[in-house]
Design a protein around this motif. Sequence first.
Motif, PDB file in Angstrom:
ATOM      1  N   LYS A   1      -1.245   6.616 -12.453  1.00  0.00           N
ATOM      2  CA  LYS A   1      -2.456   5.808 -12.288  1.00  0.00           C
ATOM      3  C   LYS A   1      -2.192   4.361 -12.715  1.00  0.00           C
ATOM      4  O   LYS A   1      -1.521   4.107 -13.710  1.00  0.00           O
TER       5      LYS A   1
ATOM      6  N   ASN B   1       0.472   4.046  -2.796  1.00  0.00           N
ATOM      7  CA  ASN B   1       0.076   5.406  -2.418  1.00  0.00           C
ATOM      8  C   ASN B   1       1.072   6.444  -2.929  1.00  0.00           C
ATOM      9  O   ASN B   1       0.674   7.528  -3.365  1.00  0.00           O
ATOM     10  N   ASN B   2       2.364   6.126  -2.876  1.00  0.00           N
ATOM     11  CA  ASN B   2       3.376   7.053  -3.395  1.00  0.00           C
ATOM     12  C   ASN B   2       3.186   7.305  -4.883  1.00  0.00           C
ATOM     13  O   ASN B   2       3.340   8.433  -5.350  1.00  0.00           O
ATOM     14  N   HIS B   3       2.854   6.264  -5.629  1.00  0.00           N
ATOM     15  CA  HIS B   3       2.613   6.433  -7.067  1.00  0.00           C
ATOM     16  C   HIS B   3       1.384   7.293  -7.307  1.00  0.00           C
ATOM     17  O   HIS B   3       1.392   8.182  -8.163  1.00  0.00           O
ATOM     18  N   GLU B   4       0.334   7.022  -6.561  1.00  0.00           N
ATOM     19  CA  GLU B   4      -0.906   7.790  -6.725  1.00  0.00           C
ATOM     20  C   GLU B   4      -0.671   9.266  -6.396  1.00  0.00           C
ATOM     21  O   GLU B   4      -1.174  10.140  -7.101  1.00  0.00           O
ATOM     22  N   LYS B   5       0.100   9.562  -5.351  1.00  0.00           N
ATOM     23  CA  LYS B   5       0.404  10.943  -4.971  1.00  0.00           C
ATOM     24  C   LYS B   5       1.147  11.677  -6.083  1.00  0.00           C
ATOM     25  O   LYS B   5       1.001  12.885  -6.239  1.00  0.00           O
TER      26      LYS B   5
ATOM     27  N   LYS C   1       0.819  -1.229   0.000  1.00  0.00           N
ATOM     28  CA  LYS C   1       0.000   0.000   0.000  1.00  0.00           C
ATOM     29  C   LYS C   1       0.843   1.264   0.000  1.00  0.00           C
ATOM     30  O   LYS C   1       0.502   2.249  -0.650  1.00  0.00           O
ATOM     31  N   LYS C   2       1.945   1.265   0.727  1.00  0.00           N
ATOM     32  CA  LYS C   2       2.790   2.456   0.818  1.00  0.00           C
ATOM     33  C   LYS C   2       3.313   2.854  -0.559  1.00  0.00           C
ATOM     34  O   LYS C   2       3.241   4.013  -0.951  1.00  0.00           O
ATOM     35  N   HIS C   3       3.834   1.896  -1.294  1.00  0.00           N
ATOM     36  CA  HIS C   3       4.402   2.191  -2.614  1.00  0.00           C
ATOM     37  C   HIS C   3       3.295   2.590  -3.600  1.00  0.00           C
ATOM     38  O   HIS C   3       3.483   3.490  -4.409  1.00  0.00           O
TER      39      HIS C   3
END
Length: 183
Positions: A144, A136-140, A132-134
């Motif tokens: 997509k 989320n970093n991509h989404e930020k 999830k962390k990685h």
Amino acid sequence: MIYDKVIQGKFVDLKSITLEDADVEFSYQIRKEEKNCKTVGQPASSLEEQKKFIQWQIKEPGDYYFIVWNKKGERIGLIGVYDIHDRTGEVGREVNNGSSVEAMEAEVLLDEFYRTVLHLEKITYVIYLSNKKHINNHEKRGIKMKQTVTRNGIECAYYERVADGKDFAKTRELLDRIGGSQA
């Protein structure tokens, strides 16, 4: 493949992994750590297997694997770009036991390497859905997910983006501010 230069940053440096015992041992141990093996795929079953992988990787065209070193001279992570063809490469093999600033700079340095040295035009990522962390970093950064894929029997998110450096612009600004405040 071996990139024969050190990629230098303000907080970390990237050096191609070698067959030095310390590099092999470090890469084997960091990938085996419980928090990392859940996100980077199957760790080697032994030091000898890790060494065989590095031997293969060093000879493999279009495969660059780096150890991340902090400015104290300590190995703190791994990162790579591989499966390079038709101006496209996959980024991954990323683990980092350093600070968040060190991890961010490792990504920025790799981004600069594949854009300015390798002249890649497109980058792909395959990230375990459990990471999830990685994700989320991509989404930020505005990247997509394109689709889900299965790798090593595990469901993953597949990302694709243009290698123009724009998604790292804010990270570069942050690193410059932090780096300037330490001068």
